[in-house]
Each structure stands twice: as C-alpha cells, then as structure tokens.
Design an enzyme around this catalytic site. Structure first.
Site, PDB file in Angstrom:
ATOM      1  N   GLY A 260       6.673  -6.011 -10.919  1.00  0.00           N
ATOM      2  CA  GLY A 260       5.566  -5.249 -11.491  1.00  0.00           C
ATOM      3  C   GLY A 260       4.207  -5.802 -11.123  1.00  0.00           C
ATOM      4  O   GLY A 260       4.064  -6.600 -10.194  1.00  0.00           O
ATOM      5  N   LEU A 262       1.844  -4.099  -9.685  1.00  0.00           N
ATOM      6  CA  LEU A 262       1.960  -3.699  -8.294  1.00  0.00           C
ATOM      7  C   LEU A 262       0.604  -3.584  -7.603  1.00  0.00           C
ATOM      8  O   LEU A 262      -0.412  -3.232  -8.213  1.00  0.00           O
ATOM      9  CB  LEU A 262       2.688  -2.360  -8.211  1.00  0.00           C
ATOM     10  CG  LEU A 262       4.075  -2.312  -8.860  1.00  0.00           C
ATOM     11  CD1 LEU A 262       4.703  -0.943  -8.643  1.00  0.00           C
ATOM     12  CD2 LEU A 262       4.978  -3.411  -8.328  1.00  0.00           C
ATOM     13  N   HIS A 266       3.213  -3.937  -2.416  1.00  0.00           N
ATOM     14  CA  HIS A 266       4.437  -3.350  -2.961  1.00  0.00           C
ATOM     15  C   HIS A 266       4.591  -1.887  -2.524  1.00  0.00           C
ATOM     16  O   HIS A 266       5.695  -1.442  -2.175  1.00  0.00           O
ATOM     17  CB  HIS A 266       4.415  -3.395  -4.490  1.00  0.00           C
ATOM     18  CG  HIS A 266       4.403  -4.770  -5.074  1.00  0.00           C
ATOM     19  ND1 HIS A 266       3.284  -5.302  -5.676  1.00  0.00           N
ATOM     20  CD2 HIS A 266       5.368  -5.727  -5.144  1.00  0.00           C
ATOM     21  CE1 HIS A 266       3.564  -6.513  -6.110  1.00  0.00           C
ATOM     22  NE2 HIS A 266       4.817  -6.805  -5.798  1.00  0.00           N
ATOM     23  N   LYS A 382       7.392 -10.027   3.689  1.00  0.00           N
ATOM     24  CA  LYS A 382       7.446 -11.310   4.390  1.00  0.00           C
ATOM     25  C   LYS A 382       6.505 -12.345   3.797  1.00  0.00           C
ATOM     26  O   LYS A 382       6.555 -13.505   4.198  1.00  0.00           O
ATOM     27  CB  LYS A 382       7.117 -11.113   5.870  1.00  0.00           C
ATOM     28  CG  LYS A 382       8.236 -10.469   6.669  1.00  0.00           C
ATOM     29  CD  LYS A 382       7.903 -10.493   8.162  1.00  0.00           C
ATOM     30  CE  LYS A 382       9.051  -9.941   8.995  1.00  0.00           C
ATOM     31  NZ  LYS A 382       8.738  -9.995  10.444  1.00  0.00           N
ATOM     32  N   LEU A 418      -2.130 -10.181  -0.098  1.00  0.00           N
ATOM     33  CA  LEU A 418      -2.070  -9.525  -1.400  1.00  0.00           C
ATOM     34  C   LEU A 418      -0.979 -10.163  -2.253  1.00  0.00           C
ATOM     35  O   LEU A 418       0.125 -10.435  -1.784  1.00  0.00           O
ATOM     36  CB  LEU A 418      -1.794  -8.037  -1.228  1.00  0.00           C
ATOM     37  CG  LEU A 418      -2.841  -7.233  -0.446  1.00  0.00           C
ATOM     38  CD1 LEU A 418      -2.488  -5.748  -0.461  1.00  0.00           C
ATOM     39  CD2 LEU A 418      -4.234  -7.450  -1.019  1.00  0.00           C
ATOM     40  N   SER A 420       0.380 -10.406  -6.653  1.00  0.00           N
ATOM     41  CA  SER A 420       0.168 -10.036  -8.052  1.00  0.00           C
ATOM     42  C   SER A 420      -0.646 -11.099  -8.783  1.00  0.00           C
ATOM     43  O   SER A 420      -1.385 -10.787  -9.726  1.00  0.00           O
ATOM     44  CB  SER A 420       1.519  -9.840  -8.744  1.00  0.00           C
ATOM     45  OG  SER A 420       2.222  -8.749  -8.175  1.00  0.00           O
TER      46      SER A 420
END
Length: 518
Positions: A260, A262, A266, A382, A418, A420
């Site tokens: 989550g 996101l 994602h 990755k 990027l 979370s």
C-alpha cells in the site's frame, strides 16, 4: 403469473413454483441434454437472508431445476455469491424486474440516461463478480444491453425487450403465441401468425432469434440512449474464499503484491501486468513478519482509499486486501527460509529475518492467487533488487508455475527512486535524498574505471563512497558493487553488464535503498 391469472408476479408462491418446476422437469426427458431448466425464486423467497434463499433454491433444485433466477440489483450480489459457493447456479435479472414493477413505476424501459445506465452497469458487474452465470436484461435500451454483453465475459446476457445485442433471447410464451389478453409491449411478435400449430410457432421463434430477424428494433425507438461512460471498475475482496471465487475463471493471473501507500512505481507494475495475464490482481497487506521490532510496522502509511482509486485508474481488475486475521488466522509457525548465501548478506545482514518474512508472505499470497492455475505472472520492482532475486530463486526451487517479471526502478524527475517511505522525508530531506543515487552513480563509474583491478580496489572504493555520504549527515549501512547473478563480490573479468551497485542508508529517521545496474 400469466398461467395463474394473477395481475403481477408478486402473488406467486414458492409452492406454486415448485409445482411448475416439477411439471416441466417431467417433460424434459424428451430433450435431455439440450434443455436447461431455470426456475424463478418468487417474491419474498430470498429477500430475508442468504440462508432463506438457500432453502428456497434447494426446494426448486430438488424439483428438477438446473439453475435458479432471482431479481434485483447489487443488493442481491451477496445472496448470489452465497448460493454459487454452495453449488447452486444462479441467473440474475436486471432492468424491468416484474416482482418490483410497482416500485419502478410500471412496465417501462429501465436504464435510460447516463446515471441510470451507470447504475445498471455497476449492478451487472457486481452480479458477475458474485458468480452469476447468466443475466436477464428486461426492457433495457438496446445499445446498453449490447455494451453490457461485451463487458460481461463470464456472464451470458439474455434479452427480453432489450434489442438483439444480447447473447440470447427469451419471450413469454403467451406473448409469443398471441394469447395475451392485455396490451402487448412493442417488442413482442405473435409467432402464431402463419403457423399451423403451437409447435410450429415456437420453431418459428427459434429460427427468428437464430437468423437475427427477431427482435427487429430496440425497445426504445427513436433517439438512441446516450453513450455509456466507462469508469474503471475493480473488485475488492478481503478473504481467501472471496479471492479464489473471484479468480475461479482466470487461468493465468498477473499479480502485483504491495504494502500500500502506492506511488507511480507501483502503478507502473500494474500497467506492466495488464497485458500479461487474463486477470490483473494486486494486493495490499502490511506484512508484520518482515518488520524488525524497532521498525515502522505501526507507523507505516496506510492509505487504503487513495490506493484503491489509483489501482482502479491503472486498470487493476481485482484487489486483495486481507486483514491480518485473514492471512494469518493463527501464528505463522511454518515459514519459508531463503538460502542464507543470498538472504543473509546486504539487506539480510542489517535486517535479520527480513527475507524470511518476505518469502513467507509472498509464498502465501502466491498460493492464494495461483492455486490450481496452470500459469501466472508475478510482477515486482527492481528497486528491491535483492528481494526480487530471493523471490525468483524461491519460485525456481519450488517449481511454481509462475513467471517472475522484474520492472525497472521508477524515479522522480530529479532521479530519486520512488518509495513509499519517501513520504516520511521533510522538504529538506527530500532534496538531500537524491544524494544516495548520485553516490551509487559515482561508485559505478569508479568500478568501471578500475576494470580488472576492481576486486582489489573495491573495498577502498566502497569505504570512500560511504564516508562521503556520512559527511553529509547520512548513516550508511552499505554502498557496494556486486555481481547481478548472485550478489557476491565481483571477480576478475566481471565488467559492464555483469554488475550492480547497491546502497542503503538512513537519512534522519528514514531508511532508503537504491540500486543501479552497471
């Protein structure tokens, strides 16, 4: 209702339907194997609860029905699912639903206008997801019926006064034979005209449906209904039985597991997954097993509603969002222990037990999504380079019928990977966070420049990179260059195309990781 001379279907009882079902069933021996007997659940026989519906459906199935039909929109979906899970095939019914004709304002076309069309469409999708194998569309605009037929691959549409774009047709026998004493709807044709017998009239009806000459016009002549807006839809389930039921027709799901919170990274995984399989599945589950006691399990960002909206827009078909008690109904004492040669270095050294938690939850999710499927796809980013390698090895060694697909690291415009956990960063930390990827780029250049001397020079290069990052206020765990094949230190002859630079460091209270293939 017509056979009994009733003014509407509301007065039909379950006992009456049992009687008629038994009577028709006794005559089916002449066409056994080609006829499918569907019995209506009458008004009041399924409205109280799914359990009441099961009792009523059992009565009709024991009378000889092959399937039961019930009327109603999305509110009936839990009942449909309840019956299907217990082995009773269900046909749903939308549009003009005769049992509620008084609430609908009489016998009139349903689904006119954008809002009404969207509501009917949403109900149809919910019924398909619940397991309805057929769907009667009665007095629904022809264009809308045709669109729904295309959008419901797992639910055959049956039209009555809904145009010719449905998968099949049905017509009330008395209307077909022209013996209805009331006013006929505009879509009705009297097939007794020109026929010498009831049998010939029925055969004429069948021929007309098959050759497309009936129905001849939409049930709403004149101006066609407005174009159907197609908002993305996504089914959300929380339990393992719900998940497996929703995937019962899928043969090769494409699965994107997440925790989550996101971001675009994602969503790029979801977009890569969409063309791979016949169902695009994502999960949201913050896995306690992969957090150390001092880590951020309790404070990890949980943004479920925003995540659902993003997945819906990305084209995800199904979201599995289990609660902890759904995935771990008892303490998870059986765990997957990855090969220490891969799992105990780098991330595994600084987060002991992390990859055991990851491998265990991924294996459990794989079993939930792919059990009984001949093939499937797991899509991973990755950015978590070592994690991707652990999962690949696990799938390989357990001979799972799953193809693991790696997707390149998504970065912001300035090059920051990027994550979370980027949401933890202050404005100043966000600007500084880019230094981790810059340090890895510099280390990569130095590694390539060292060429054959890299094995000997690497410890000094790594130490210099870590010192430079520490001088900026970071607490680095590692900055290193490893072989892509096994994450072991490079050997003589390893060069461009063989290596990857990896780093992990803490900036303030946030631990960040990154990597760069060389």
């Amino acid at each position: 209702m017509v056979c009994q001379g009733l003014p509407s279907t509301v007065g039909v009882t379950l006992e009456a339907m049992r009687y008629h079902t038994e009577s028709v069933s006794r005559g089916l021996h002449r066409v056994q194997g080609t006829a499918w007997l569907i019995a209506d659940l009458p008004f009041g026989s399924y409205h109280e609860s799914p359990e009441q519906a099961l009792r009523s459906a059992t009565t009709l199935m024991q009378a000889g029905a092959h399937m039961v039909k019930l009327e109603g929109g999305g509110w009936t979906a839990p009942t449909v699912r309840f019956l299907v899970e217990r082995g009773i095939p269900v046909c749903a019914h939308l549009g003009l639903t005769p049992q509620t004709v008084h609430a609908l304002g009489g016998y009139r076309v349903q689904g006119r206008g954008d809002e009404a069309a969207q509501t009917l469409r949403q109900h149809a999708l919910e019924l398909q997801d619940a397991g309805a194998a057929m769907l009667v569309l009665e007095m629904v605009p022809a264009l809308l019926s045709a669109q729904l037929t295309q959008e419901l691959p797992r639910c055959a549409t049956i039209g009555i006064g809904a145009g010719k774009g449905t998968a099949g047709q049905v017509l009330v026998m008395h209307d077909m034979l022209g013996v209805n004493l009331g006013k006929n709807p505009k879509f009705v044709r009297n097939f007794m005209d020109g026929s010498g017998s009831v049998k010939a009239a029925i055969e004429a009806y069948v021929r007309a449906v098959k050759d497309g000459s009936f129905p001849t016009t939409p049930c709403t002549p004149g101006k066609p209904p407005p174009p159907l807006i197609r908002p993305p839809t996504m089914h959300i389930v929380h339990t393992l039985p719900e998940l497996r039921h929703a995937l019962r027709h899928a043969q090769r799901p494409a699965f994107v597991p997440t925790m989550g919170n996101l971001h675009a990274g994602h969503l790029a995984l979801v977009e890569q997954a969409r063309p791979l399989g016949d169902a695009t599945v994502a999960s949201i589950f913050v896995n306690r097993l992969q957090f150390l006691p001092h880590e951020d399990f309790d404070s990890y960002p949980r943004t479920f509603e925003a995540d659902c909206a993003k997945l819906r827009e990305a084209g995800c078909d199904l979201l599995f969002a289990p609660r902890e008690r759904d995935l771990y109904p008892e303490p998870q004492t059986f765990k997957v222990l990855p090969d220490p040669a891969l799992a105990d270095l780098l991330e595994g050294e600084f987060r002991p037990g992390f990859f055991t938690g990851v491998a265990t939850v991924v294996m459990k999710l794989f079993m939930a999504v792919f059990a009984g499927k001949p093939h499937g796809f797991g899509v991973f980013g990755k950015k978590d380079y070592q994690q991707l390698m652990v999962i690949r090895r696990m799938v390989q060694q357990f001979a799972l019928p799953i193809e693991i697909v790696g997707h390149g690291t998504e970065r912001s415009a300035d090059g920051l990977a990027l994550s979370s956990r980027n949401s933890y960063l202050s404005e100043a930390e966000r600007a500084e966070a880019l230094q981790l990827s810059l340090a890895l780029r510099a280390l990569s250049r130095d590694a390539l420049a060292a060429a054959h001397a890299l094995p000997a020079q690497l410890p000094a290069l790594e130490a210099a990179a870590m010192q430079a990052l520490a001088a900026r206020g970071w607490l680095p765990d590692y900055l290193t260059v490893r072989r892509r094949a096994d994450l072991l230190p490079p050997q003589a002859g390893d060069g461009s195309g063989d290596l990857v630079a990896l780093g992990a460091a803490r900036l303030g209270g946030t631990r960040l990781i990154d990597n760069l293939e060389i």
